[in-house]
Design an enzyme around this catalytic site. Sequence first.
Site, PDB file in Angstrom:
ATOM      1  N   GLU A  52      12.539  48.307  32.482  1.00  0.00           N
ATOM      2  CA  GLU A  52      11.570  49.071  33.278  1.00  0.00           C
ATOM      3  C   GLU A  52      10.138  48.569  33.097  1.00  0.00           C
ATOM      4  OE1 GLU A  52      15.034  51.916  32.484  1.00  0.00           O
ATOM      5  OE2 GLU A  52      13.823  50.543  31.249  1.00  0.00           O
ATOM      6  N   PHE A 114      19.250  66.279  27.951  1.00  0.00           N
ATOM      7  CA  PHE A 114      19.516  64.848  27.815  1.00  0.00           C
ATOM      8  C   PHE A 114      18.570  64.043  28.708  1.00  0.00           C
ATOM      9  CE2 PHE A 114      21.910  61.025  29.247  1.00  0.00           C
ATOM     10  CZ  PHE A 114      21.954  60.368  28.025  1.00  0.00           C
ATOM     11  N   GLN A 115      17.888  63.087  28.095  1.00  0.00           N
ATOM     12  CA  GLN A 115      16.934  62.197  28.767  1.00  0.00           C
ATOM     13  C   GLN A 115      15.818  62.972  29.469  1.00  0.00           C
ATOM     14  OE1 GLN A 115      19.139  59.243  31.136  1.00  0.00           O
ATOM     15  NE2 GLN A 115      19.210  57.923  29.332  1.00  0.00           N
ATOM     16  N   LYS A 164      15.519  66.361  39.488  1.00  0.00           N
ATOM     17  CA  LYS A 164      16.731  65.884  40.163  1.00  0.00           C
ATOM     18  C   LYS A 164      17.161  66.826  41.289  1.00  0.00           C
ATOM     19  CE  LYS A 164      21.292  63.912  39.646  1.00  0.00           C
ATOM     20  NZ  LYS A 164      22.306  63.317  38.767  1.00  0.00           N
ATOM     21  N   MET A 468      -3.654  33.147  18.951  1.00  0.00           N
ATOM     22  CA  MET A 468      -4.986  33.737  18.850  1.00  0.00           C
ATOM     23  C   MET A 468      -5.174  34.472  17.528  1.00  0.00           C
ATOM     24  SD  MET A 468      -7.881  33.843  20.294  1.00  0.00           S
ATOM     25  CE  MET A 468      -7.912  33.698  22.078  1.00  0.00           C
TER      26      MET A 468
END
Length: 562
Positions: A52, A114-115, A164, A468
């Site tokens: 993602e 969940f999630q 949802k 760097m």
Amino acid sequence: MKQLTGSEIVIECLKEQGVDTVFGYPGGTILNVYDVLYKHQDEIHHVLTSHEQGASHAADGYARATGKVGVCMATSGPGATNLVTGIATAYMDSIPLVAITANVGVSLLGKDSFQEIDIAGVVMPITKHSFIVKNVHELADTIRRAFKIAQSGRPGPVLVDITKDVTANVADYEPKAPEPIERVTKTIRAEDIDTAIKMIENSKKPMILVGGGVVAADASKELKKFAEKIDAVVCDTLMGKGAFPGTDDRYTGMIGMHGTKVSNFGINQADLVIVVGARFSDRVTGNASKFANQAKLLHIDIDAAEINKNVEVDASVVGDAKEILKMISTRIKASKKPEWRAQIDALKEQYPDHADMNEFSGPAIINKIYELTEGNATITTDVGQHQMWAAQYYKFKEPRQLLTSGGLGTMGYGVGACIGAKYGRPDRVAINIAGDGCFRMNMNEIATASRYNVPIIQVVINNHVLGMVRQWQNLFYEQRYSATVLNDAVDFVKLAEAMGAEGVRASTREEFKEAFAKALKSGHPVVIDCQIDSDDKVWPMVNPGGSIEDAFDKSDLEAQAR
């Protein structure tokens, strides 16, 4: 008016906004949206990234390359949180982006389902606005508002989180044309324009400092006309690259920690510094109390919050840079400043670039890329030495040619951004320049480029260290190389081939030239692993917290040692 599900409304609203490409990764809560997206794949192309974060960087790269809003999607929980770094990257650099996530149903919110995560709350400090939609009847207008907010005024990212059940519920939908994005002119005060004109006409040694706001405002033509009319010299920030042509005689180079000596010393010899669309970042000003002390400062910016935030200025004009530059150019008297131009030319002669293009080094690689692309490529970078070399040695002629994480400094930004840029500007060669440390972070997106046969060229400037950070350890930490050595068995050529791309290793200038010229014609993704010395450095440099007028390079250190 017709009745549609929330998922259908999402897709119809994207089509309203002219969205042709979306970057994302599906999951349970956003499945309804993806199901409808499948039915509209001939209108909106979905690019399935490897992660993602890659989707958020690709949407960002698409936005930077085109000036349009970039769009990414993710599911709830970890899918949404994986977008956070990309959203923050866009926020720090004022990039218009809309991130669409889905969450658990309304009845499950707040129950550690969940999630489930409060992603709208998580991203609140790094977005212009974040929404959570719990009612399908509010969905269409929320998405429209998100696109308008992302583009209005100072651009930036907006997040829309949709539960949802809303994606499945039904509501009336009526198409609407996107509202026009008005340029910010109400804040431009006549007295501020008058003051600016007076300051410019009284100046004998004007210097313009160009920031990313000029790119965002599409004001590069107005800027060039303005600079020529007042006979100013021009420097830029990292974000301002290409807003003024890097090939122009009055251009002095980038300013700041790794800016040219001509820009860093010249700005302290100017009597007026006109700062357009820049925010006086610490990497630009160095010690802010010593920045351009001989000059009056005139600040032009769309965001009133930036005025006097980091550096006290003598005057300011708040509003759209394109409109302000037009107003001033229309009224200002044309003038010539041969003494000032001669003074800057003398600095250019006194402080030429010392990089040896006969070595196989970062500068030589960038110089060869510039030569073989004739300065016409889209260049994305990650963050570190390679980023500075790209900014220094590729002469950007146009805005939206250099896409890089300036404010957040996001390692792992480049591959996703390069893919997004190629989708946005398929007519341009797209090249990502990365160090080996950065490339490791999101090199899985090479698999995305292979999946869709996106012909990006990935140049890995491989010094087997975190370059760097090692440079700082070398100069300021008595060469204690704590956790910066990457000299292991990782083989980027094999990795490229394993992910479906072509992999080539180059250890000499000749090998690189041959590999890059071939990659330009290949029509598929290519990774070129360039083996350079671990102790190559970016010059010039300013000590952390030091004044930019104390910029030093290798020759200064050698003279000091003698």
